[in-house]
Scaffold this motif. Structure first.
Motif, PDB file in Angstrom:
ATOM      1  N   GLU A 188      46.494  34.916 -98.652  1.00  0.00           N
ATOM      2  CA  GLU A 188      47.385  35.992 -98.198  1.00  0.00           C
ATOM      3  C   GLU A 188      47.414  36.078 -96.676  1.00  0.00           C
ATOM      4  O   GLU A 188      48.460  36.321 -96.072  1.00  0.00           O
ATOM      5  CB  GLU A 188      46.930  37.321 -98.802  1.00  0.00           C
ATOM      6  CG  GLU A 188      47.171  37.428-100.300  1.00  0.00           C
ATOM      7  CD  GLU A 188      46.681  38.741-100.874  1.00  0.00           C
ATOM      8  OE1 GLU A 188      45.928  39.453-100.165  1.00  0.00           O
ATOM      9  OE2 GLU A 188      47.054  39.056-102.024  1.00  0.00           O
ATOM     10  N   THR A 189      46.268  35.858 -96.096  1.00  0.00           N
ATOM     11  CA  THR A 189      46.225  35.861 -94.625  1.00  0.00           C
ATOM     12  C   THR A 189      47.076  34.730 -94.054  1.00  0.00           C
ATOM     13  O   THR A 189      47.823  34.906 -93.077  1.00  0.00           O
ATOM     14  CB  THR A 189      44.772  35.715 -94.134  1.00  0.00           C
ATOM     15  OG1 THR A 189      43.985  36.778 -94.664  1.00  0.00           O
ATOM     16  CG2 THR A 189      44.710  35.738 -92.611  1.00  0.00           C
ATOM     17  N   HIS A 190      47.010  33.572 -94.715  1.00  0.00           N
ATOM     18  CA  HIS A 190      47.814  32.430 -94.266  1.00  0.00           C
ATOM     19  C   HIS A 190      49.307  32.706 -94.446  1.00  0.00           C
ATOM     20  O   HIS A 190      50.128  32.400 -93.548  1.00  0.00           O
ATOM     21  CB  HIS A 190      47.388  31.177 -95.057  1.00  0.00           C
ATOM     22  CG  HIS A 190      48.193  29.963 -94.699  1.00  0.00           C
ATOM     23  ND1 HIS A 190      48.061  29.305 -93.498  1.00  0.00           N
ATOM     24  CD2 HIS A 190      49.155  29.278 -95.411  1.00  0.00           C
ATOM     25  CE1 HIS A 190      48.893  28.284 -93.458  1.00  0.00           C
ATOM     26  NE2 HIS A 190      49.569  28.251 -94.619  1.00  0.00           N
ATOM     27  N   GLN A 191      49.663  33.286 -95.616  1.00  0.00           N
ATOM     28  CA  GLN A 191      51.066  33.594 -95.876  1.00  0.00           C
ATOM     29  C   GLN A 191      51.607  34.610 -94.878  1.00  0.00           C
ATOM     30  O   GLN A 191      52.736  34.490 -94.390  1.00  0.00           O
ATOM     31  CB  GLN A 191      51.238  34.150 -97.297  1.00  0.00           C
ATOM     32  CG  GLN A 191      51.044  33.113 -98.391  1.00  0.00           C
ATOM     33  CD  GLN A 191      52.163  32.094 -98.377  1.00  0.00           C
ATOM     34  OE1 GLN A 191      52.015  31.003 -97.832  1.00  0.00           O
ATOM     35  NE2 GLN A 191      53.295  32.459 -98.959  1.00  0.00           N
ATOM     36  N   LEU A 192      50.796  35.633 -94.590  1.00  0.00           N
ATOM     37  CA  LEU A 192      51.209  36.633 -93.611  1.00  0.00           C
ATOM     38  C   LEU A 192      51.430  36.006 -92.246  1.00  0.00           C
ATOM     39  O   LEU A 192      52.407  36.301 -91.545  1.00  0.00           O
ATOM     40  CB  LEU A 192      50.153  37.737 -93.533  1.00  0.00           C
ATOM     41  CG  LEU A 192      50.429  38.853 -92.503  1.00  0.00           C
ATOM     42  CD1 LEU A 192      51.730  39.568 -92.844  1.00  0.00           C
ATOM     43  CD2 LEU A 192      49.259  39.840 -92.462  1.00  0.00           C
ATOM     44  N   ALA A 193      50.546  35.114 -91.901  1.00  0.00           N
ATOM     45  CA  ALA A 193      50.687  34.433 -90.609  1.00  0.00           C
ATOM     46  C   ALA A 193      51.964  33.604 -90.565  1.00  0.00           C
ATOM     47  O   ALA A 193      52.672  33.574 -89.550  1.00  0.00           O
ATOM     48  CB  ALA A 193      49.458  33.554 -90.349  1.00  0.00           C
ATOM     49  N   GLU A 194      52.265  32.927 -91.689  1.00  0.00           N
ATOM     50  CA  GLU A 194      53.488  32.128 -91.738  1.00  0.00           C
ATOM     51  C   GLU A 194      54.736  33.006 -91.646  1.00  0.00           C
ATOM     52  O   GLU A 194      55.711  32.654 -90.971  1.00  0.00           O
ATOM     53  CB  GLU A 194      53.522  31.303 -93.027  1.00  0.00           C
ATOM     54  CG  GLU A 194      52.580  30.107 -93.030  1.00  0.00           C
ATOM     55  CD  GLU A 194      52.801  29.222 -94.240  1.00  0.00           C
ATOM     56  OE1 GLU A 194      53.456  29.685 -95.206  1.00  0.00           O
ATOM     57  OE2 GLU A 194      52.337  28.062 -94.214  1.00  0.00           O
ATOM     58  N   ARG A 195      54.727  34.179 -92.355  1.00  0.00           N
ATOM     59  CA  ARG A 195      55.868  35.089 -92.291  1.00  0.00           C
ATOM     60  C   ARG A 195      56.080  35.622 -90.882  1.00  0.00           C
ATOM     61  O   ARG A 195      57.201  35.702 -90.385  1.00  0.00           O
ATOM     62  CB  ARG A 195      55.679  36.244 -93.272  1.00  0.00           C
ATOM     63  CG  ARG A 195      55.886  35.865 -94.723  1.00  0.00           C
ATOM     64  CD  ARG A 195      56.116  37.103 -95.582  1.00  0.00           C
ATOM     65  NE  ARG A 195      54.952  37.985 -95.574  1.00  0.00           N
ATOM     66  CZ  ARG A 195      53.950  37.906 -96.429  1.00  0.00           C
ATOM     67  NH1 ARG A 195      53.949  36.960 -97.366  1.00  0.00           N
ATOM     68  NH2 ARG A 195      52.952  38.762 -96.363  1.00  0.00           N
ATOM     69  N   VAL A 196      54.998  35.991 -90.258  1.00  0.00           N
ATOM     70  CA  VAL A 196      55.102  36.488 -88.882  1.00  0.00           C
ATOM     71  C   VAL A 196      55.651  35.409 -87.957  1.00  0.00           C
ATOM     72  O   VAL A 196      56.524  35.651 -87.106  1.00  0.00           O
ATOM     73  CB  VAL A 196      53.725  36.984 -88.384  1.00  0.00           C
ATOM     74  CG1 VAL A 196      53.768  37.292 -86.890  1.00  0.00           C
ATOM     75  CG2 VAL A 196      53.290  38.210 -89.180  1.00  0.00           C
ATOM     76  N   ALA A 197      55.142  34.189 -88.158  1.00  0.00           N
ATOM     77  CA  ALA A 197      55.630  33.075 -87.330  1.00  0.00           C
ATOM     78  C   ALA A 197      57.117  32.821 -87.574  1.00  0.00           C
ATOM     79  O   ALA A 197      57.886  32.570 -86.632  1.00  0.00           O
ATOM     80  CB  ALA A 197      54.814  31.817 -87.623  1.00  0.00           C
ATOM     81  N   ALA A 198      57.533  32.891 -88.868  1.00  0.00           N
ATOM     82  CA  ALA A 198      58.945  32.666 -89.205  1.00  0.00           C
ATOM     83  C   ALA A 198      59.821  33.753 -88.607  1.00  0.00           C
ATOM     84  O   ALA A 198      60.920  33.491 -88.085  1.00  0.00           O
ATOM     85  CB  ALA A 198      59.115  32.608 -90.723  1.00  0.00           C
ATOM     86  N   GLN A 199      59.364  35.017 -88.673  1.00  0.00           N
ATOM     87  CA  GLN A 199      60.117  36.120 -88.089  1.00  0.00           C
ATOM     88  C   GLN A 199      60.239  35.977 -86.583  1.00  0.00           C
ATOM     89  O   GLN A 199      61.311  36.214 -86.004  1.00  0.00           O
ATOM     90  CB  GLN A 199      59.449  37.448 -88.451  1.00  0.00           C
ATOM     91  CG  GLN A 199      59.555  37.801 -89.934  1.00  0.00           C
ATOM     92  CD  GLN A 199      58.752  39.047 -90.288  1.00  0.00           C
ATOM     93  OE1 GLN A 199      58.044  39.600 -89.438  1.00  0.00           O
ATOM     94  NE2 GLN A 199      58.850  39.471 -91.540  1.00  0.00           N
ATOM     95  N   ASN A 200      59.155  35.572 -85.971  1.00  0.00           N
ATOM     96  CA  ASN A 200      59.190  35.364 -84.515  1.00  0.00           C
ATOM     97  C   ASN A 200      60.143  34.227 -84.155  1.00  0.00           C
ATOM     98  O   ASN A 200      60.897  34.312 -83.168  1.00  0.00           O
ATOM     99  CB  ASN A 200      57.791  35.062 -83.990  1.00  0.00           C
ATOM    100  CG  ASN A 200      56.873  36.276 -84.085  1.00  0.00           C
ATOM    101  OD1 ASN A 200      57.344  37.411 -84.109  1.00  0.00           O
ATOM    102  ND2 ASN A 200      55.557  36.038 -84.114  1.00  0.00           N
ATOM    103  N   ALA A 201      60.112  33.154 -84.981  1.00  0.00           N
ATOM    104  CA  ALA A 201      61.005  32.024 -84.719  1.00  0.00           C
ATOM    105  C   ALA A 201      62.459  32.436 -84.907  1.00  0.00           C
ATOM    106  O   ALA A 201      63.333  32.058 -84.111  1.00  0.00           O
ATOM    107  CB  ALA A 201      60.655  30.855 -85.649  1.00  0.00           C
ATOM    108  N   ALA A 202      62.751  33.257 -85.992  1.00  0.00           N
ATOM    109  CA  ALA A 202      64.116  33.714 -86.236  1.00  0.00           C
ATOM    110  C   ALA A 202      64.592  34.609 -85.108  1.00  0.00           C
ATOM    111  O   ALA A 202      65.737  34.522 -84.657  1.00  0.00           O
ATOM    112  CB  ALA A 202      64.191  34.451 -87.575  1.00  0.00           C
TER     113      ALA A 202
END
Length: 445
Positions: free
Chosen positions: A60-74
């Motif tokens: 879950e920590t990894h998924q959250l990190a990926e979502r945050v990264a994706a949001q930042n990239a978007a």
């Protein structure tokens, strides 16, 4: 569990146990072993659960990190896109403003470049296309140096009598401005350069108003464009097959041949007081809204074969100096040809008039043929003057007036049909030659 096993063994060795005691010992050993197994299983389950929870937390920590990264990239992409869009808009605005400014240059080459720059702005930005076309039209409306257009000095009033089968006669005044133009005769120097610039402007407009066909649409087509070319001087106009919205050509001067074959005008169209110096073609053109050609002048041949007028059309006071051809034309709304001058051969054969048709006070100086023409509603040729007229096989389904019509040469009405129980009035009609035999029953009333 281990202590129970040792104690049991010691008892068996050190004492002489009875059968009952041995059974008790065996039962106790079994319980001890079972209890120990349960404890071991519980400990294993706890270790497994702890491991799973740890893995789930890490996932879950990894998924959250990926979502945050994706949001930042978007967000970064959106910011970059907005920045790029803003930069492009600024470039287009700068290009547009500079091009508009350059249109006022006294150098023809600079004006050419300005027109192409405006074309680029419109092609790259759909929302700016009408604005760009308006600017180009405004340039074409500017007076041409070799053909100044004077302002109207008076207004001509044409009075015509209107009569329908169900309404009494009434008088309507049609007021039209009269424009005066001098012909283009000197195309040297500045005038010649300006003509080339105007040809470029015309080609840009016409080139982007042609939609292509259904199988091969033109990607450079600009849809829903209105044209305001009132008073413009246009050269060798080529608007074949174009599709436009509203079109205003009032008092425009068309120098050289003009072609509108297959053009579609979806909005109101105005050619009032326009001057066509050479041949004009509207073959197969479609006028989907109200259209007017009042007081227009066609100095050479005019071809309107197979033209379609879907709404009322006003063609009053036109001067046709050459041939006027309306073969197979379709008039769906009320059509006004009153006070029009047909100076040469005139053809309305196979034409269809679905509403009232007015030719009152018109003059046909050459041969006029209405063979197989169909008049569905009220028709008036009152006070019209014919040289040679042919109405063979024409069909008049509504009330028809030829009151005071004057036939100078032959008039043919063979196999013409007039609607039963409809008013047919040839009162005071004049035939310089023999009265047509086909009209005897109407002329003797």
């Amino acid at each position: 569990m281990c202590l129970v096993a040792v104690a049991s063994g010691w008892l068996l060795i050190s004492t002489s146990a009875t059968s009952t005691q041995l059974d008790a010992l065996r039962t106790a050993g079994t319980l001890g072993v079972g209890t120990g197994g349960a404890v071991a299983l519980w400990l294993a389950v706890r270790r497994q659960r702890s491991t799973e929870l740890d893995l789930l937390q890490k996932y879950e920590t990894h998924q959250l990190a990926e979502r945050v990264a994706a949001q930042n990239a978007a967000a970064a992409d959106r910011a970059a896109t907005h920045a790029e869009h803003d930069a492009r808009e600024r470039r287009l605005t700068d290009l547009y403003l500079k091009a508009v400014e350059q249109l006022g240059s006294d150098k023809a080459a600079v004006r050419h470049g300005a027109l192409y720059a405006l074309e680029r702005v419109a092609q790259d930005n759909v929302g700016q296309r009408q604005t760009v076309v308006d600017v180009i039209c405004a340039y074409l409306r500017a007076p041409y140096p070799a053909s100044p257009v004077e302002q109207p000095t008076h207004r001509r009033v044409v009075h015509r009598s209107l009569l329908t089968a169900s309404k009494a006669r009434r008088t309507t005044a049609i007021t039209r401005p009269v424009a005066f133009t001098t012909p283009v005769s000197d195309l040297s120097g500045e005038a010649r350069q300006e003509k080339e610039v105007r040809l470029t402007a015309q080609k840009i407009i016409s080139g982007h108003l042609w939609p292509g066909d259904l199988k091969d649409p033109d990607p450079s087509f600009w849809a829903d464009i209105d044209l305001d070319l009132a008073g413009a001087t246009l050269f060798d106009t080529e608007l074949d097959g174009v599709v436009v919205g509203k079109a205003n050509f009032a008092a425009a001067t068309f120098v050289g041949a003009s072609r509108f074959d297959g053009a579609t005008f979806s909005g109101r169209t105005n050619f009032d007081d326009a001057v066509f110096t050479a041949d004009a073609r509207f073959v197969g053109a479609k006028f989907e809204n109200y259209s007017s050609f009042s007081e227009a002048k066609f100095n050479n041949d005019a071809d309107f074969a197979a033209v379609r007028f879907f709404e009322p059309a006003t063609l009053s006071g036109i001067t046709f100096s050459g041939m006027a051809r309306f073969k197979g034309a379709r008039f769906s709304g009320e059509t006004l040809f009153d006070a029009t001058k047909f100076s040469s051969y005139t053809e309305f054969s196979d034409a269809r008039f679905s509403d009232d048709a007015w030719f009152a006070e018109s003059t046909f100086s050459g041969t006029a043929t209405f063979e197989r023409a169909s008049f569905t509603s009220f028709t008036s040729f009152t006070d019209a003057v014919f040289n040679t007229a042919t109405f063979q096989e024409a069909n008049f389904a509504g009330s028809t007036e030829f009151i005071r019509a004057h036939f100078i040469d032959s008039a043919k009405f063979d196999q013409a049909h007039f609607g039963d129980d409809q008013l047919v009035d040839f009162g005071e009609a004049k035939f310089d030659k023999a009265e047509p035999e086909a009209l005897r029953q109407y002329l003797t009333r």
